[in-house]
Design a protein around this motif. Structure first.
Motif, short mmCIF file in Angstrom:
data_model
loop_
_atom_site.label_atom_id
_atom_site.label_comp_id
_atom_site.label_asym_id
_atom_site.label_seq_id
_atom_site.Cartn_x
_atom_site.Cartn_y
_atom_site.Cartn_z
N UNK A 133 0.87 -1.17 0.03
CA UNK A 133 0.10 0.12 0.11
C UNK A 133 0.82 1.18 0.10
N UNK A 134 1.87 1.36 0.88
CA UNK A 134 2.90 2.27 0.86
C UNK A 134 3.51 2.72 -0.60
N UNK A 135 3.74 1.56 -1.13
CA UNK A 135 4.53 1.64 -2.49
C UNK A 135 3.50 2.32 -3.39
N UNK A 136 2.25 1.49 -3.49
CA UNK A 136 1.33 2.24 -4.09
C UNK A 136 1.13 3.60 -4.21
N UNK A 137 0.98 4.13 -2.86
CA UNK A 137 0.91 5.69 -2.44
C UNK A 137 1.99 6.32 -3.18
N UNK A 138 3.40 5.95 -2.87
CA UNK A 138 4.25 6.54 -3.53
C UNK A 138 4.45 6.60 -5.13
N UNK A 139 3.79 5.63 -5.67
CA UNK A 139 3.68 5.67 -7.12
C UNK A 139 2.72 6.59 -7.65
N UNK A 140 1.74 6.71 -6.97
CA UNK A 140 0.54 7.52 -7.16
C UNK A 140 1.23 9.10 -7.02
N UNK A 171 11.55 10.88 -16.35
CA UNK A 171 12.62 10.25 -15.78
C UNK A 171 12.62 10.05 -14.15
N UNK A 172 12.20 11.33 -13.62
CA UNK A 172 11.99 11.57 -12.16
C UNK A 172 11.13 10.52 -11.64
N UNK A 173 9.80 10.45 -12.22
CA UNK A 173 8.87 9.44 -11.99
C UNK A 173 9.29 7.96 -12.09
N UNK A 174 9.98 7.69 -12.94
CA UNK A 174 10.35 6.44 -12.99
C UNK A 174 11.42 6.02 -12.08
N UNK A 175 12.28 7.03 -11.60
CA UNK A 175 13.02 6.79 -10.46
C UNK A 175 12.54 6.58 -9.25
N UNK A 176 11.51 7.42 -9.10
CA UNK A 176 10.61 7.31 -7.95
C UNK A 176 9.59 5.82 -7.64
N UNK A 177 9.21 5.34 -9.01
CA UNK A 177 8.72 3.93 -8.83
C UNK A 177 9.59 3.05 -8.70
N UNK A 178 10.89 2.95 -9.25
CA UNK A 178 11.94 2.27 -8.80
C UNK A 178 12.38 2.20 -7.27
N UNK A 179 12.48 3.29 -6.75
CA UNK A 179 12.80 3.42 -5.42
C UNK A 179 11.48 2.72 -4.71
N UNK A 212 9.47 0.45 -5.43
CA UNK A 212 9.47 -0.95 -5.54
C UNK A 212 10.77 -1.63 -4.81
N UNK A 213 11.80 -1.07 -4.74
CA UNK A 213 13.14 -1.73 -3.99
C UNK A 213 12.51 -1.42 -2.43
#
Length: 140
Positions: free
Chosen positions: A22-29, A53-61, A63-64
């Protein structure tokens, strides 16, 4: 009792994993919304690309962080499971190959009886099992 503890640890791990997801989902949103705002305010295509690119980096972060949390939750569950009595380690009344109970006199246990084999137990079938082998004599 052991199964109940294992089930409880599994429920705790699952709940913690749901929280991490849920936290990862909120961060991605949040990253997606920030990207949209930056794209709307961007003047050049390069700024729009940088927002993507910033969005994709935040997605990777995100997920990690989620994977790390799930690995941590699994480790916590495994640690909790390892603290319970394991039958492969021997019975709980024996430590380092010596029985516990009674009193010790010259490195010998003076007053101690084997567990479950004394006469007069509530379940005779548990106290003496003729199919288990042995000498065939009852303990007194």
């Amino acid at each position: 009792m052991q199964a109940g503890k294992n089930a409880m640890e599994a429920v705790r791990e699952t709940a913690a994993n749901i929280g991490a997801s849920a936290k990862a989902g909120m961060d991605k949103t949040k990253a997606t919304l920030e990207e949209k705002v930056e794209k709307m305010t961007a003047q050049h295509p390069a700024e729009k690309e940088m927002a993507e690119q910033m969005k994709l980096e935040k997605f990777r972060e995100a997920e990690t962080m989620k994977r790390n949390a799930m690995e941590h939750n699994a480790a916590v569950k495994e640690h909790a499971h390892s603290t319970y009595y394991d039958q492969s380690q021997g019975p709980p009344g024996v430590q380092e190959g010596r029985p516990v109970g009674g009193y010790v006199e010259d490195d010998e246990v003076a007053v101690s009886r084997p567990v479950g084999v004394a006469i007069g137990t509530a379940r005779p079938s548990a106290a003496h099992n003729p199919k288990a082998g042995g000498t065939g004599h009852q303990y007194t």
